[in-house]
Design a protein around this motif. Structure first.
Motif, PDB file in Angstrom:
ATOM      1  N   GLY A  30      -5.913  30.782  48.547  1.00 13.50           N
ATOM      2  CA  GLY A  30      -5.827  31.184  49.946  1.00 13.50           C
ATOM      3  C   GLY A  30      -4.433  31.558  50.396  1.00 13.50           C
ATOM      4  O   GLY A  30      -4.270  32.047  51.513  1.00 13.50           O
ATOM      5  N   ARG A  31      -3.422  31.336  49.554  1.00 12.89           N
ATOM      6  CA  ARG A  31      -2.053  31.667  49.946  1.00 12.89           C
ATOM      7  C   ARG A  31      -1.614  32.966  49.280  1.00 12.89           C
ATOM      8  O   ARG A  31      -2.035  33.277  48.156  1.00 12.89           O
ATOM      9  N   PRO A  32      -0.721  33.728  49.965  1.00 10.60           N
ATOM     10  CA  PRO A  32      -0.257  34.987  49.371  1.00 10.60           C
ATOM     11  C   PRO A  32       0.646  34.726  48.175  1.00 10.60           C
ATOM     12  O   PRO A  32       1.227  33.648  48.030  1.00 10.60           O
ATOM     13  N   THR A  33       0.766  35.744  47.319  1.00 10.08           N
ATOM     14  CA  THR A  33       1.606  35.613  46.128  1.00 10.08           C
ATOM     15  C   THR A  33       3.003  36.177  46.342  1.00 10.08           C
ATOM     16  O   THR A  33       3.855  36.079  45.464  1.00 10.08           O
ATOM     17  N   ARG A  34       3.255  36.761  47.512  1.00 12.31           N
ATOM     18  CA  ARG A  34       4.585  37.277  47.822  1.00 12.31           C
ATOM     19  C   ARG A  34       4.847  37.091  49.313  1.00 12.31           C
ATOM     20  O   ARG A  34       3.931  36.778  50.078  1.00 12.31           O
ATOM     21  N   THR A  35       6.097  37.282  49.707  1.00  8.45           N
ATOM     22  CA  THR A  35       6.464  37.092  51.107  1.00  8.45           C
ATOM     23  C   THR A  35       6.304  38.411  51.864  1.00  8.45           C
ATOM     24  O   THR A  35       6.803  39.455  51.418  1.00  8.45           O
ATOM     25  N   THR A  36       5.640  38.357  52.988  1.00 10.40           N
ATOM     26  CA  THR A  36       5.366  39.551  53.779  1.00 10.40           C
ATOM     27  C   THR A  36       5.697  39.290  55.237  1.00 10.40           C
ATOM     28  O   THR A  36       5.377  38.214  55.774  1.00 10.40           O
ATOM     29  N   ILE A  37       6.347  40.273  55.870  1.00  6.46           N
ATOM     30  CA  ILE A  37       6.594  40.213  57.308  1.00  6.46           C
ATOM     31  C   ILE A  37       5.609  41.159  57.980  1.00  6.46           C
ATOM     32  O   ILE A  37       5.412  42.297  57.530  1.00  6.46           O
ATOM     33  N   ARG A  38       4.983  40.693  59.063  1.00  3.32           N
ATOM     34  CA  ARG A  38       3.970  41.493  59.752  1.00  3.32           C
ATOM     35  C   ARG A  38       4.299  41.557  61.240  1.00  3.32           C
ATOM     36  O   ARG A  38       4.519  40.517  61.888  1.00  3.32           O
ATOM     37  N   ILE A  39       4.340  42.789  61.765  1.00  2.00           N
ATOM     38  CA  ILE A  39       4.569  43.025  63.200  1.00  2.00           C
ATOM     39  C   ILE A  39       3.424  43.908  63.686  1.00  2.00           C
ATOM     40  O   ILE A  39       3.404  45.116  63.411  1.00  2.00           O
ATOM     41  N   GLY A  40       2.464  43.327  64.371  1.00  2.00           N
ATOM     42  CA  GLY A  40       1.281  44.084  64.759  1.00  2.00           C
ATOM     43  C   GLY A  40       0.512  44.516  63.523  1.00  2.00           C
ATOM     44  O   GLY A  40       0.162  43.692  62.675  1.00  2.00           O
ATOM     45  N   THR A  41       0.275  45.829  63.405  1.00  2.00           N
ATOM     46  CA  THR A  41      -0.439  46.354  62.231  1.00  2.00           C
ATOM     47  C   THR A  41       0.510  46.778  61.123  1.00  2.00           C
ATOM     48  O   THR A  41       0.055  47.157  60.041  1.00  2.00           O
ATOM     49  N   TRP A  42       1.813  46.712  61.391  1.00  2.94           N
ATOM     50  CA  TRP A  42       2.816  47.113  60.393  1.00  2.94           C
ATOM     51  C   TRP A  42       3.195  45.893  59.559  1.00  2.94           C
ATOM     52  O   TRP A  42       3.295  44.775  60.058  1.00  2.94           O
ATOM     53  N   SER A  51       5.529  44.664  55.706  1.00  5.59           N
ATOM     54  CA  SER A  51       6.395  45.008  54.581  1.00  5.59           C
ATOM     55  C   SER A  51       6.660  43.756  53.765  1.00  5.59           C
ATOM     56  O   SER A  51       6.682  42.633  54.297  1.00  5.59           O
ATOM     57  N   ARG A  52       6.870  43.960  52.494  1.00  7.99           N
ATOM     58  CA  ARG A  52       7.266  42.844  51.643  1.00  7.99           C
ATOM     59  C   ARG A  52       8.713  42.472  51.962  1.00  7.99           C
ATOM     60  O   ARG A  52       9.522  43.323  52.337  1.00  7.99           O
ATOM     61  N   VAL A  53       9.025  41.209  51.812  1.00  9.76           N
ATOM     62  CA  VAL A  53      10.387  40.711  52.018  1.00  9.76           C
ATOM     63  C   VAL A  53      10.901  40.157  50.698  1.00  9.76           C
ATOM     64  O   VAL A  53      10.233  39.320  50.071  1.00  9.76           O
ATOM     65  N   VAL A  54      12.096  40.634  50.273  1.00  5.11           N
ATOM     66  CA  VAL A  54      12.695  40.138  49.032  1.00  5.11           C
ATOM     67  C   VAL A  54      14.110  39.650  49.350  1.00  5.11           C
ATOM     68  O   VAL A  54      14.788  40.212  50.211  1.00  5.11           O
ATOM     69  N   PRO A  55      14.568  38.614  48.687  1.00  3.24           N
ATOM     70  CA  PRO A  55      15.967  38.214  48.856  1.00  3.24           C
ATOM     71  C   PRO A  55      16.850  39.210  48.118  1.00  3.24           C
ATOM     72  O   PRO A  55      16.469  39.761  47.080  1.00  3.24           O
ATOM     73  N   GLY A  56      18.027  39.471  48.640  1.00  5.47           N
ATOM     74  CA  GLY A  56      18.904  40.407  47.933  1.00  5.47           C
ATOM     75  C   GLY A  56      20.134  40.763  48.735  1.00  5.47           C
ATOM     76  O   GLY A  56      20.450  40.145  49.767  1.00  5.47           O
ATOM     77  N   ALA A  72      17.922  50.385  48.247  1.00  7.80           N
ATOM     78  CA  ALA A  72      16.769  50.826  47.463  1.00  7.80           C
ATOM     79  C   ALA A  72      15.639  51.297  48.361  1.00  7.80           C
ATOM     80  O   ALA A  72      14.772  52.066  47.929  1.00  7.80           O
ATOM     81  N   CYS A  73      15.623  50.833  49.594  1.00  7.60           N
ATOM     82  CA  CYS A  73      14.707  51.376  50.609  1.00  7.60           C
ATOM     83  C   CYS A  73      13.235  51.093  50.303  1.00  7.60           C
ATOM     84  O   CYS A  73      12.352  51.869  50.695  1.00  7.60           O
ATOM     85  N   ARG A  74      12.955  50.017  49.596  1.00  6.19           N
ATOM     86  CA  ARG A  74      11.564  49.703  49.261  1.00  6.19           C
ATOM     87  C   ARG A  74      11.019  48.552  50.090  1.00  6.19           C
ATOM     88  O   ARG A  74       9.856  48.585  50.499  1.00  6.19           O
ATOM     89  N   ASP A  75      11.839  47.527  50.315  1.00 10.12           N
ATOM     90  CA  ASP A  75      11.377  46.307  50.966  1.00 10.12           C
ATOM     91  C   ASP A  75      12.351  45.894  52.067  1.00 10.12           C
ATOM     92  O   ASP A  75      13.534  46.279  52.065  1.00 10.12           O
ATOM     93  N   ALA A  76      11.852  45.074  52.972  1.00  7.32           N
ATOM     94  CA  ALA A  76      12.754  44.375  53.880  1.00  7.32           C
ATOM     95  C   ALA A  76      13.505  43.334  53.060  1.00  7.32           C
ATOM     96  O   ALA A  76      12.948  42.760  52.113  1.00  7.32           O
ATOM     97  N   VAL A  77      14.762  43.107  53.405  1.00 12.27           N
ATOM     98  CA  VAL A  77      15.607  42.243  52.575  1.00 12.27           C
ATOM     99  C   VAL A  77      16.066  41.034  53.380  1.00 12.27           C
ATOM    100  O   VAL A  77      16.616  41.177  54.484  1.00 12.27           O
ATOM    101  N   GLN A  78      15.837  39.853  52.815  1.00 10.44           N
ATOM    102  CA  GLN A  78      16.419  38.668  53.434  1.00 10.44           C
ATOM    103  C   GLN A  78      17.877  38.613  53.005  1.00 10.44           C
ATOM    104  O   GLN A  78      18.207  38.309  51.854  1.00 10.44           O
ATOM    105  N   TRP A  79      18.739  38.921  53.951  1.00  4.48           N
ATOM    106  CA  TRP A  79      20.162  39.087  53.661  1.00  4.48           C
ATOM    107  C   TRP A  79      20.907  37.755  53.618  1.00  4.48           C
ATOM    108  O   TRP A  79      21.814  37.567  52.814  1.00  4.48           O
ATOM    109  N   VAL A 119      18.098  35.815  58.092  1.00  5.30           N
ATOM    110  CA  VAL A 119      18.374  37.188  58.517  1.00  5.30           C
ATOM    111  C   VAL A 119      17.607  38.152  57.611  1.00  5.30           C
ATOM    112  O   VAL A 119      17.736  38.092  56.386  1.00  5.30           O
ATOM    113  N   ILE A 120      16.814  39.034  58.213  1.00  4.60           N
ATOM    114  CA  ILE A 120      16.083  40.072  57.482  1.00  4.60           C
ATOM    115  C   ILE A 120      16.556  41.422  57.981  1.00  4.60           C
ATOM    116  O   ILE A 120      16.612  41.662  59.204  1.00  4.60           O
ATOM    117  N   VAL A 121      16.916  42.325  57.051  1.00  3.35           N
ATOM    118  CA  VAL A 121      17.507  43.605  57.430  1.00  3.35           C
ATOM    119  C   VAL A 121      16.802  44.751  56.706  1.00  3.35           C
ATOM    120  O   VAL A 121      16.034  44.542  55.754  1.00  3.35           O
TER     121      VAL A 121
END
Length: 242
Positions: A119-131, A133-138, A145-152, A169-171
């Motif tokens: 029942g739990r997700p396998t990756r971290t995802t940020i959700r705002i309404g219907t939008w 994105s995956r969140v990765v540390p980096g 790289a413009c692929r994911d939101a980054v936990q800065w 902080v997510i950027v």
């Protein structure tokens, strides 16, 4: 006979005149003696009257100290206010050549993630309404790289605490679709789901500072800060976990 009488009258008159003069002189002497003699000592000057003491000047009214935004009962600025936390370089207006090459190159095979509890997700995802994105540390490379939101910066998502100066902080670049991070309306709900759990946040404030990629030290507040560019400036949305 008449001659002797005349001489007797003249002598009597002379005696009376002498007696009157002597009495007048005595009266004059007595009158002079009764007058108070002038003081022989120097005249005594009356000391000048000193003016009444003036009232003390009123003490200056103390200036009012304006309340700082962080004193409103909401999460105070994060550790970035006490120590320098360098923000990402978001000044680019287009993806870097590295990001374009990465996007065109075939994706490398990824390691199979560990199975998460049912029942739990396998990756971290940020959700705002219907939008979403995956969140990765980096760092900057992951941002460009413009692929994911980054936990800065900040602690593991879900463990942050703005009251203890600990902010996550997510950027992301605005041209990568993360421009919404800069100016989320107050009251917007944001959800972050990860293998560790799911947390809801709510926007309580925004801040825009002049310049793309402007220094962000001291501008990370609350439990969670979302950062991106907005036109020629850099914007921040501040959230509390609810």
């Amino acid at each position: 006979m008449r001659g002797r009488a005349a001489r007797a009258v003249g002598a009597l008159t002379a005696v009376l005149l002498l007696a009157g003069c002597g009495a007048g002189a005595q009266v004059t002497r007595e009158a002079r003696a009764g007058a108070a003699p002038p003081s022989a000592g120097p005249a005594t000057e009356t000391p000048p009257t000193s003016p009444p003491p003036s009232a003390p000047a009123p003490s200056p009214t103390p200036e009012r100290t304006q309340q700082r935004p962080g004193d409103s009962g909401r999460p105070t600025p994060s550790a970035s206010a006490g120590r320098s936390v360098r923000g990402p370089d978001l000044s680019r207006r287009t993806p870097s050549a590295t990001a374009r090459r990465t996007a065109s190159a075939p994706a490398a095979p990824k390691a199979t993630p560990k199975a998460a509890p049912e029942g739990r997700p396998t990756r971290t995802t940020i959700r705002i309404g219907t939008w979403s994105s995956r969140v990765v540390p980096g760092g900057q490379d992951e941002v460009d790289a413009c692929r994911d939101a980054v936990q800065w910066a900040g602690p593991t998502l879900g463990t942050e605490n703005g009251y203890e100066m600990s902010t996550s902080v997510i950027v992301g670049h605005d041209f990568c679709g993360f421009d919404r991070f800069a100016t989320l309306p107050v009251g917007t709900r944001v959800t972050i789901a990860s293998p560790r759990g799911t947390w809801a946040y709510q926007v309580y404030a925004n801040y825009i500072t002049p310049g793309r990629g402007a220094p962000a030290a001291g501008l990370y507040w609350g439990d969670l800060t979302l950062q991106s560019c907005v036109g020629p400036d850099t914007g921040f949305s501040y959230l509390m976990r609810i």
